[in-house]
Design a protein around this motif. Structure first.
Motif, PDB file in Angstrom:
ATOM      1  N   THR A   1      18.793   7.607  -3.002  1.00 45.41           N
ATOM      2  CA  THR A   1      17.988   6.437  -3.334  1.00 45.41           C
ATOM      3  C   THR A   1      16.556   6.695  -2.879  1.00 45.41           C
ATOM      4  N   TYR A   2      15.618   5.957  -3.449  1.00 46.38           N
ATOM      5  CA  TYR A   2      14.225   6.100  -3.012  1.00 46.38           C
ATOM      6  C   TYR A   2      13.452   4.836  -3.347  1.00 46.38           C
ATOM      7  N   ASN A   3      12.356   4.637  -2.619  1.00 46.70           N
ATOM      8  CA  ASN A   3      11.433   3.553  -2.928  1.00 46.70           C
ATOM      9  C   ASN A   3      10.360   4.079  -3.871  1.00 46.70           C
ATOM     10  N   ALA A   4      10.147   3.368  -4.961  1.00 50.72           N
ATOM     11  CA  ALA A   4       9.096   3.741  -5.895  1.00 50.72           C
ATOM     12  C   ALA A   4       7.728   3.682  -5.216  1.00 50.72           C
ATOM     13  N   ARG A   5       6.767   4.365  -5.800  1.00 50.50           N
ATOM     14  CA  ARG A   5       5.388   4.230  -5.294  1.00 50.50           C
ATOM     15  C   ARG A   5       4.988   2.762  -5.336  1.00 50.50           C
ATOM     16  N   GLY A   6       4.235   2.345  -4.337  1.00 44.46           N
ATOM     17  CA  GLY A   6       3.859   0.944  -4.236  1.00 44.46           C
ATOM     18  C   GLY A   6       4.809   0.107  -3.408  1.00 44.46           C
ATOM     19  N   TYR A   7       5.933   0.735  -2.980  1.00 42.70           N
ATOM     20  CA  TYR A   7       6.955   0.043  -2.193  1.00 42.70           C
ATOM     21  C   TYR A   7       7.096   0.721  -0.833  1.00 42.70           C
ATOM     22  N   PRO A   8       6.426   0.214   0.205  1.00 45.19           N
ATOM     23  CA  PRO A   8       6.538   0.832   1.524  1.00 45.19           C
ATOM     24  C   PRO A   8       7.994   0.926   1.977  1.00 45.19           C
ATOM     25  N   PRO A   9       8.329   1.988   2.716  1.00 47.84           N
ATOM     26  CA  PRO A   9       7.428   2.963   3.328  1.00 47.84           C
ATOM     27  C   PRO A   9       6.928   4.071   2.405  1.00 47.84           C
ATOM     28  N   SER A  10       7.231   4.039   1.095  1.00 46.99           N
ATOM     29  CA  SER A  10       6.527   4.938   0.179  1.00 46.99           C
ATOM     30  C   SER A  10       5.047   4.553   0.156  1.00 46.99           C
ATOM     31  N   ASP A  11       4.222   5.494  -0.268  1.00 47.01           N
ATOM     32  CA  ASP A  11       2.790   5.238  -0.313  1.00 47.01           C
ATOM     33  C   ASP A  11       2.451   4.158  -1.337  1.00 47.01           C
ATOM     34  N   VAL A  12       1.321   3.507  -1.099  1.00 47.51           N
ATOM     35  CA  VAL A  12       0.796   2.488  -2.013  1.00 47.51           C
ATOM     36  C   VAL A  12      -0.581   2.957  -2.480  1.00 47.51           C
ATOM     37  N   PRO A  13      -0.635   3.776  -3.529  1.00 44.60           N
ATOM     38  CA  PRO A  13      -1.941   4.232  -4.016  1.00 44.60           C
ATOM     39  C   PRO A  13      -2.800   3.050  -4.444  1.00 44.60           C
ATOM     40  N   ALA A  14      -4.084   3.141  -4.173  1.00 41.43           N
ATOM     41  CA  ALA A  14      -4.991   2.056  -4.538  1.00 41.43           C
ATOM     42  C   ALA A  14      -5.527   2.188  -5.955  1.00 41.43           C
ATOM     43  N   ASP A  15      -5.361   3.357  -6.557  1.00 39.25           N
ATOM     44  CA  ASP A  15      -5.885   3.617  -7.892  1.00 39.25           C
ATOM     45  C   ASP A  15      -4.923   3.051  -8.941  1.00 39.25           C
ATOM     46  N   PRO A  16      -5.373   2.109  -9.767  1.00 45.26           N
ATOM     47  CA  PRO A  16      -4.475   1.563 -10.802  1.00 45.26           C
ATOM     48  C   PRO A  16      -3.913   2.626 -11.726  1.00 45.26           C
ATOM     49  N   ALA A  17      -4.660   3.718 -11.935  1.00 42.22           N
ATOM     50  CA  ALA A  17      -4.213   4.779 -12.839  1.00 42.22           C
ATOM     51  C   ALA A  17      -2.981   5.509 -12.306  1.00 42.22           C
ATOM     52  N   ALA A  18      -2.624   5.284 -11.042  1.00 45.52           N
ATOM     53  CA  ALA A  18      -1.457   5.950 -10.451  1.00 45.52           C
ATOM     54  C   ALA A  18      -0.151   5.245 -10.809  1.00 45.52           C
ATOM     55  N   TYR A  19      -0.237   4.149 -11.551  1.00 41.49           N
ATOM     56  CA  TYR A  19       0.953   3.358 -11.877  1.00 41.49           C
ATOM     57  C   TYR A  19       1.107   3.264 -13.398  1.00 41.49           C
ATOM     58  N   HIS A  20       2.136   3.903 -13.926  1.00 40.90           N
ATOM     59  CA  HIS A  20       2.452   3.762 -15.345  1.00 40.90           C
ATOM     60  C   HIS A  20       3.857   4.300 -15.584  1.00 40.90           C
ATOM     61  N   GLN A  21       4.389   4.050 -16.782  1.00 45.75           N
ATOM     62  CA  GLN A  21       5.769   4.424 -17.069  1.00 45.75           C
ATOM     63  C   GLN A  21       5.999   5.921 -16.928  1.00 45.75           C
ATOM     64  N   GLY A  22       5.063   6.717 -17.410  1.00 45.79           N
ATOM     65  CA  GLY A  22       5.212   8.167 -17.280  1.00 45.79           C
ATOM     66  C   GLY A  22       5.262   8.616 -15.838  1.00 45.79           C
ATOM     67  N   ARG A  23       4.493   7.955 -14.997  1.00 45.82           N
ATOM     68  CA  ARG A  23       4.488   8.298 -13.580  1.00 45.82           C
ATOM     69  C   ARG A  23       5.822   7.944 -12.939  1.00 45.82           C
ATOM     70  N   ALA A  24       6.407   6.811 -13.328  1.00 47.65           N
ATOM     71  CA  ALA A  24       7.710   6.421 -12.786  1.00 47.65           C
ATOM     72  C   ALA A  24       8.773   7.457 -13.132  1.00 47.65           C
ATOM     73  N   VAL A  25       8.701   8.009 -14.348  1.00 48.54           N
ATOM     74  CA  VAL A  25       9.639   9.055 -14.760  1.00 48.54           C
ATOM     75  C   VAL A  25       9.405  10.321 -13.943  1.00 48.54           C
ATOM     76  N   ALA A  26       8.148  10.717 -13.805  1.00 48.68           N
ATOM     77  CA  ALA A  26       7.825  11.928 -13.048  1.00 48.68           C
ATOM     78  C   ALA A  26       8.266  11.804 -11.594  1.00 48.68           C
ATOM     79  N   ASP A  27       8.181  10.610 -11.024  1.00 46.78           N
ATOM     80  CA  ASP A  27       8.607  10.423  -9.632  1.00 46.78           C
ATOM     81  C   ASP A  27      10.115  10.601  -9.489  1.00 46.78           C
TER      82      ASP A  27
END
Length: 285
Positions: A55-81
């Motif tokens: 299991t893992y926490n998606a980006r934006g969900y601590p204790p995973s990192d919370v990038p401040a750049d909006p461009a770091a959040y999109h469907q393709g990024r969720a797949v890559a993670d």
């Protein structure tokens, strides 16, 4: 443990370990917007006895990192993670299991990386997918993002966690619903707002992907509650479109089927994955 994605984002990952006598492929669980990796606790308890579970926490969900750049959040990024987690644990292939937002990511893993998938389990997937409701869904997602920034996570949790599709959990298991609200209230408001805008509001409609979905041969189990109308609508389309899909519609069940009916969901997943693995063994002989 902690892994780092190719764009430098740290993800909190829990490898629940290899059981003494593993019975089949490992399982990767991808959580919904309203939860985190803790939301898969019932399934991990069940499957970790016989399979390696991750299991893992998606980006934006601590204790995973919370990038401040909006461009770091999109469907393709969720797949890559999701694929980054598989890579970090040296898992060539896995059964990928996702609910809601995690279900969208799971489907896209199957579309883009079918070689990494033994099978897919896609639950509660479809909010905002129908073309007639897409505009209203996106407006609601943006309004939720604004609410996170304006009012904070605790206030949003009281509203979002009690919406009609989540109410069945409250009626069926008040303690599980209270835990769900607690997890919601712990969301990072920045990460939640950016996820709502970049992943939820901006994701492509499943109805626009029907041609691609019709060519995706990964065995897929579709799970949906009959009191989760928007997910039900899209799931029926997926059932008619995917070439190798099974469908289970759960009665008097809402958006959180894995928490509302954990024993039923576990049994459905176990039977489905076992049948897929058995079919593979037959083909190899």
């Amino acid at each position: 443990m902690r892994i780092t994605t190719d764009d430098g984002v740290g993800l909190d990952v829990t490898d629940h370990g290899e059981p003494p006598s593993p019975a089949g492929a490992p399982m990767l669980f991808v959580h919904e917007f309203g939860g985190d990796q803790r939301s898969w606790a019932p399934q991990v308890r069940h499957f970790a006895r016989t399979r390696r579970c991750v299991t893992y926490n998606a980006r934006g969900y601590p204790p995973s990192d919370v990038p401040a750049d909006p461009a770091a959040y999109h469907q393709g990024r969720a797949v890559a993670d999701a694929v980054a987690v598989l890579d970090a644990l040296a898992l060539d292939r896995a059964v990928v299991v996702g609910n809601s937002m995690g279900g969208f990511a799971t489907l896209h893993v199957g579309l883009r990386h079918p070689d990494r998938c033994v099978a897919l389990v896609v639950a509660g997937c479809g909010y905002g997918a129908h073309p007639e409701r897409a505009e209203a869904f996106r407006a609601d997602a943006v309004a939720l993002a604004d609410a996170y920034e304006r009012d904070g996570s605790e206030a949003v949790a009281r509203d979002y966690g009690n919406r009609p599709a989540r109410a069945p959990l409250r009626h069926r298991d008040p303690a599980a619903h209270a835990e769900h609200l607690r997890i919601l209230a712990e969301h990072d408001p920045v990460g939640a707002a950016l996820t709502m805008r970049g992943v939820q509001a901006a994701r492509p409609s499943l109805f626009d992907l029907r041609e691609d979905l019709a060519g995706m041969a990964v065995p897929t189990l579709l799970l949906v509650g009959d009191t989760d109308p928007e997910a039900l609508d899209a799931t029926l389309m997926l059932s008619a479109t995917l070439p190798d899909a099974g469908l289970a519609v759960l009665p008097r069940t809402g958006h959180l089927a894995n928490l509302e009916l954990p024993g039923v969901v576990d049994a459905l997943i176990e039977e489905f994955v076992g049948s897929v693995e058995g079919r593979g063994s037959t083909l190899q002989r």
